[in-house]
Design a protein around this motif. Structure first.
Motif, PDB file in Angstrom:
ATOM      1  N   LEU A   1       0.824  -1.202   0.000  1.00 14.16           N
ATOM      2  CA  LEU A   1       0.000   0.000   0.000  1.00 14.16           C
ATOM      3  C   LEU A   1       0.862   1.258   0.000  1.00 14.16           C
ATOM      4  CD1 LEU A   1      -3.002  -0.674   2.390  1.00 14.16           C
ATOM      5  CD2 LEU A   1      -3.082  -0.110  -0.023  1.00 14.16           C
ATOM      6  N   THR A   2       1.902   1.261   0.795  1.00 14.32           N
ATOM      7  CA  THR A   2       2.798   2.418   0.871  1.00 14.32           C
ATOM      8  C   THR A   2       3.474   2.661  -0.471  1.00 14.32           C
ATOM      9  OG1 THR A   2       3.188   1.972   3.213  1.00 14.32           O
ATOM     10  CG2 THR A   2       4.757   3.400   2.116  1.00 14.32           C
ATOM     11  N   LYS A   3       3.902   1.596  -1.137  1.00 11.03           N
ATOM     12  CA  LYS A   3       4.538   1.736  -2.453  1.00 11.03           C
ATOM     13  C   LYS A   3       3.542   2.201  -3.515  1.00 11.03           C
ATOM     14  CE  LYS A   3       8.097  -1.664  -1.531  1.00 11.03           C
ATOM     15  NZ  LYS A   3       8.559  -3.037  -1.756  1.00 11.03           N
TER      16      LYS A   3
ATOM     17  N   PRO B   1       3.042   6.545  -2.853  1.00  6.31           N
ATOM     18  CA  PRO B   1       4.251   7.097  -2.242  1.00  6.31           C
ATOM     19  C   PRO B   1       4.128   8.557  -1.804  1.00  6.31           C
ATOM     20  CG  PRO B   1       4.523   6.924  -4.606  1.00  6.31           C
ATOM     21  CD  PRO B   1       3.212   6.262  -4.267  1.00  6.31           C
ATOM     22  N   ASP B   2       3.178   9.298  -2.344  1.00  2.00           N
ATOM     23  CA  ASP B   2       3.029  10.711  -2.002  1.00  2.00           C
ATOM     24  C   ASP B   2       2.165  10.926  -0.759  1.00  2.00           C
ATOM     25  OD1 ASP B   2       4.508  11.253  -4.247  1.00  2.00           O
ATOM     26  OD2 ASP B   2       2.749  11.620  -5.508  1.00  2.00           O
ATOM     27  N   TYR B   3       1.670   9.840  -0.179  1.00  3.00           N
ATOM     28  CA  TYR B   3       0.752   9.940   0.955  1.00  3.00           C
ATOM     29  C   TYR B   3       1.323   9.281   2.200  1.00  3.00           C
ATOM     30  CZ  TYR B   3      -2.818  11.233  -2.425  1.00  3.00           C
ATOM     31  OH  TYR B   3      -3.527  11.863  -3.407  1.00  3.00           O
ATOM     32  N   GLU B   4       0.905   9.789   3.352  1.00  6.08           N
ATOM     33  CA  GLU B   4       1.143   9.112   4.618  1.00  6.08           C
ATOM     34  C   GLU B   4      -0.064   8.227   4.865  1.00  6.08           C
ATOM     35  OE1 GLU B   4       2.234  11.245   8.147  1.00  6.08           O
ATOM     36  OE2 GLU B   4       3.169  12.809   6.934  1.00  6.08           O
ATOM     37  N   LEU B   5       0.171   6.954   5.152  1.00  4.40           N
ATOM     38  CA  LEU B   5      -0.915   6.018   5.378  1.00  4.40           C
ATOM     39  C   LEU B   5      -0.994   5.652   6.853  1.00  4.40           C
ATOM     40  CD1 LEU B   5      -0.215   5.610   2.296  1.00  4.40           C
ATOM     41  CD2 LEU B   5      -1.138   3.342   2.585  1.00  4.40           C
ATOM     42  N   SER B   6      -2.221   5.527   7.337  1.00  2.19           N
ATOM     43  CA  SER B   6      -2.441   5.036   8.689  1.00  2.19           C
ATOM     44  C   SER B   6      -3.731   4.237   8.705  1.00  2.19           C
ATOM     45  CB  SER B   6      -2.507   6.190   9.694  1.00  2.19           C
ATOM     46  OG  SER B   6      -3.592   7.039   9.416  1.00  2.19           O
TER      47      SER B   6
ATOM     48  N   ARG C   1      -2.005  13.859   2.627  1.00  4.20           N
ATOM     49  CA  ARG C   1      -0.976  14.562   1.862  1.00  4.20           C
ATOM     50  C   ARG C   1      -1.205  16.045   2.074  1.00  4.20           C
ATOM     51  NH1 ARG C   1      -0.633  13.928  -4.548  1.00  4.20           N
ATOM     52  NH2 ARG C   1      -2.424  15.290  -4.467  1.00  4.20           N
ATOM     53  N   GLU C   2      -0.166  16.715   2.493  1.00  3.36           N
ATOM     54  CA  GLU C   2      -0.235  18.137   2.807  1.00  3.36           C
ATOM     55  C   GLU C   2      -1.346  18.353   3.839  1.00  3.36           C
ATOM     56  OE1 GLU C   2      -0.722  19.824  -1.035  1.00  3.36           O
ATOM     57  OE2 GLU C   2       1.237  19.144  -1.717  1.00  3.36           O
ATOM     58  N   GLU C   3      -2.313  19.169   3.550  1.00  4.26           N
ATOM     59  CA  GLU C   3      -3.390  19.446   4.511  1.00  4.26           C
ATOM     60  C   GLU C   3      -4.633  18.602   4.254  1.00  4.26           C
ATOM     61  OE1 GLU C   3      -3.132  21.500   7.186  1.00  4.26           O
ATOM     62  OE2 GLU C   3      -1.028  21.672   6.611  1.00  4.26           O
ATOM     63  N   ARG C   4      -4.620  17.800   3.208  1.00  2.00           N
ATOM     64  CA  ARG C   4      -5.810  17.023   2.844  1.00  2.00           C
ATOM     65  C   ARG C   4      -5.734  15.610   3.386  1.00  2.00           C
ATOM     66  NH1 ARG C   4      -7.883  18.498  -3.087  1.00  2.00           N
ATOM     67  NH2 ARG C   4      -9.783  17.678  -2.204  1.00  2.00           N
ATOM     68  N   SER C   5      -6.884  15.144   3.843  1.00  2.00           N
ATOM     69  CA  SER C   5      -6.989  13.802   4.383  1.00  2.00           C
ATOM     70  C   SER C   5      -8.088  13.055   3.640  1.00  2.00           C
ATOM     71  CB  SER C   5      -7.310  13.883   5.875  1.00  2.00           C
ATOM     72  OG  SER C   5      -7.404  12.610   6.424  1.00  2.00           O
TER      73      SER C   5
ATOM     74  N   ASP D   1     -10.830   6.741  -6.572  1.00  4.18           N
ATOM     75  CA  ASP D   1     -11.446   7.713  -5.672  1.00  4.18           C
ATOM     76  C   ASP D   1     -10.583   8.952  -5.472  1.00  4.18           C
ATOM     77  OD1 ASP D   1     -13.528   5.946  -5.486  1.00  4.18           O
ATOM     78  OD2 ASP D   1     -13.074   5.298  -3.437  1.00  4.18           O
ATOM     79  N   LEU D   2      -9.275   8.771  -5.392  1.00  5.03           N
ATOM     80  CA  LEU D   2      -8.377   9.916  -5.242  1.00  5.03           C
ATOM     81  C   LEU D   2      -8.404  10.795  -6.489  1.00  5.03           C
ATOM     82  CD1 LEU D   2      -5.334   8.279  -3.439  1.00  5.03           C
ATOM     83  CD2 LEU D   2      -6.793  10.092  -2.529  1.00  5.03           C
ATOM     84  N   ALA D   3      -8.412  10.167  -7.661  1.00  2.00           N
ATOM     85  CA  ALA D   3      -8.477  10.950  -8.899  1.00  2.00           C
ATOM     86  C   ALA D   3      -9.767  11.763  -8.942  1.00  2.00           C
ATOM     87  CB  ALA D   3      -8.385  10.024 -10.108  1.00  2.00           C
TER      88      ALA D   3
END
Length: 86
Positions: A8-10, A13-18, A33-37, A58-60
């Motif tokens: 998932l992380t790979k 790569p531009d996002y922090e995942l939790s 990513r940045e200020e968006r969740s 969904d992100l697109a």
């Protein structure tokens, strides 16, 4: 679902995942990513390739972009959810 966090992380790569576990065996996945969740509830039986494709689509859409074609192909064979009235 056995979460392959490295895959998932790979894939994002531009996002922090939790993740946060849910009582039904699934989890809440957060991409930041940045200020968006961006959050999605993931069921215990979800497949990793389906999850990645769904998240890419969904992100697109969230950012006003056209979803990648490969993200739509994986979703094509899956039926829409049904909701029954009691």
């Amino acid at each position: 679902m056995d979460l392959d966090f490295d895959t998932l992380t790979k894939a994002f790569p531009d996002y922090e995942l939790s993740t946060k576990a849910r009582p039904d065996g699934g989890f809440v996945l957060t991409l930041q990513r940045e200020e968006r969740s961006f959050q999605r509830v993931v069921g215990a039986s979800a497949q990793l390739d389906w999850l990645i494709s769904t998240l890419r689509r969904d992100l697109a859409l969230e950012y006003g972009e056209v979803p990648p074609v490969e993200s739509l192909k994986v979703l094509h064979g899956r039926p829409l959810p049904r909701y029954l009235r009691a």
